[in-house]
Design an enzyme around this catalytic site. Structure first.
Site, mmCIF file in Angstrom:
data_model
loop_
_atom_site.group_PDB
_atom_site.id
_atom_site.type_symbol
_atom_site.label_atom_id
_atom_site.label_comp_id
_atom_site.label_asym_id
_atom_site.label_seq_id
_atom_site.Cartn_x
_atom_site.Cartn_y
_atom_site.Cartn_z
ATOM 1 N N GLU A 1 79.775 -113.336 -1.241
ATOM 2 C CA GLU A 1 79.216 -113.599 0.081
ATOM 3 C C GLU A 1 78.262 -114.790 0.036
ATOM 4 O O GLU A 1 78.165 -115.552 0.987
ATOM 5 C CB GLU A 1 78.468 -112.370 0.616
ATOM 6 C CG GLU A 1 79.367 -111.199 0.947
ATOM 7 C CD GLU A 1 78.565 -110.022 1.467
ATOM 8 O OE1 GLU A 1 78.553 -109.822 2.697
ATOM 9 O OE2 GLU A 1 77.946 -109.320 0.641
ATOM 10 N N TYR B 1 63.431 -123.131 24.341
ATOM 11 C CA TYR B 1 64.361 -122.261 23.621
ATOM 12 C C TYR B 1 65.390 -123.036 22.818
ATOM 13 O O TYR B 1 66.002 -122.496 21.910
ATOM 14 C CB TYR B 1 65.022 -121.232 24.541
ATOM 15 C CG TYR B 1 65.583 -121.739 25.831
ATOM 16 C CD1 TYR B 1 66.802 -122.358 25.878
ATOM 17 C CD2 TYR B 1 64.881 -121.572 27.017
ATOM 18 C CE1 TYR B 1 67.322 -122.823 27.077
ATOM 19 C CE2 TYR B 1 65.387 -122.026 28.215
ATOM 20 C CZ TYR B 1 66.613 -122.659 28.236
ATOM 21 O OH TYR B 1 67.123 -123.118 29.418
ATOM 22 N N GLU C 1 68.624 -107.479 6.131
ATOM 23 C CA GLU C 1 67.301 -107.058 6.582
ATOM 24 C C GLU C 1 66.261 -108.153 6.293
ATOM 25 O O GLU C 1 65.393 -108.435 7.112
ATOM 26 C CB GLU C 1 66.884 -105.756 5.885
ATOM 27 C CG GLU C 1 67.690 -104.541 6.300
ATOM 28 C CD GLU C 1 68.988 -104.342 5.521
ATOM 29 O OE1 GLU C 1 69.557 -103.244 5.607
ATOM 30 O OE2 GLU C 1 69.444 -105.281 4.835
ATOM 31 N N LYS D 1 76.195 -109.028 11.249
ATOM 32 C CA LYS D 1 77.159 -109.530 10.270
ATOM 33 C C LYS D 1 78.515 -109.158 10.858
ATOM 34 O O LYS D 1 78.848 -107.978 10.984
ATOM 35 C CB LYS D 1 76.913 -108.846 8.934
ATOM 36 C CG LYS D 1 77.737 -109.360 7.789
ATOM 37 C CD LYS D 1 77.457 -108.538 6.539
ATOM 38 C CE LYS D 1 76.754 -109.377 5.521
ATOM 39 N NZ LYS D 1 76.633 -108.678 4.224
#
Length: 119
Positions: A21, A53, A73, A99
């Protein structure tokens, strides 16, 4: 307290527990809520009286692209901390990081982390 919602921020990144990954990467999607006082911007129509933004979206995309963490996390917390550090106007931030294609056999869903931090 007022709120700005930014949804569907997509970026390709290299966070994941499995070594592949962090080499091959994958797509992530991030939604952000920013709590701040928008009353002055509502009166003045001046971007200086709110949060631009565009800069938050860029911050999120660049963070996902350039970070390599084992856990989503940690990536989510890092994004929240970075947003709070980037603007004194933001009193609270919520980051929902997904994910989109977790490498889990026979699982076609997505994994999401929902984290809220206050100044």
């Amino acid at each position: 307290m007022d709120c700005i919602h930014l949804t569907g921020i997509r970026s390709y990144g290299y966070t994941g527990y499995l070594p592949e990954e962090q080499v091959l990467g994958q797509w992530f999607e991030v939604d952000v809520k920013l709590w701040l006082d928008l009353s002055k911007a509502g009166e003045t129509d001046a971007i200086e009286d709110t949060v631009d933004y565009r800069s938050i979206i860029s911050l999120v995309q660049n963070t996902v692209k350039t970070s390599k963490f084992a856990l989503v996390e940690r990536l989510t917390a890092f994004i929240a901390d970075s947003i709070l550090a980037s603007s004194d106007r933001v009193a609270q931030v919520q980051v929902i990081l997904s994910k989109l294609a977790a490498p889990i056999p026979d699982f076609g869903g997505k994994i999401s982390i929902d984290l809220t931090k206050k100044r």
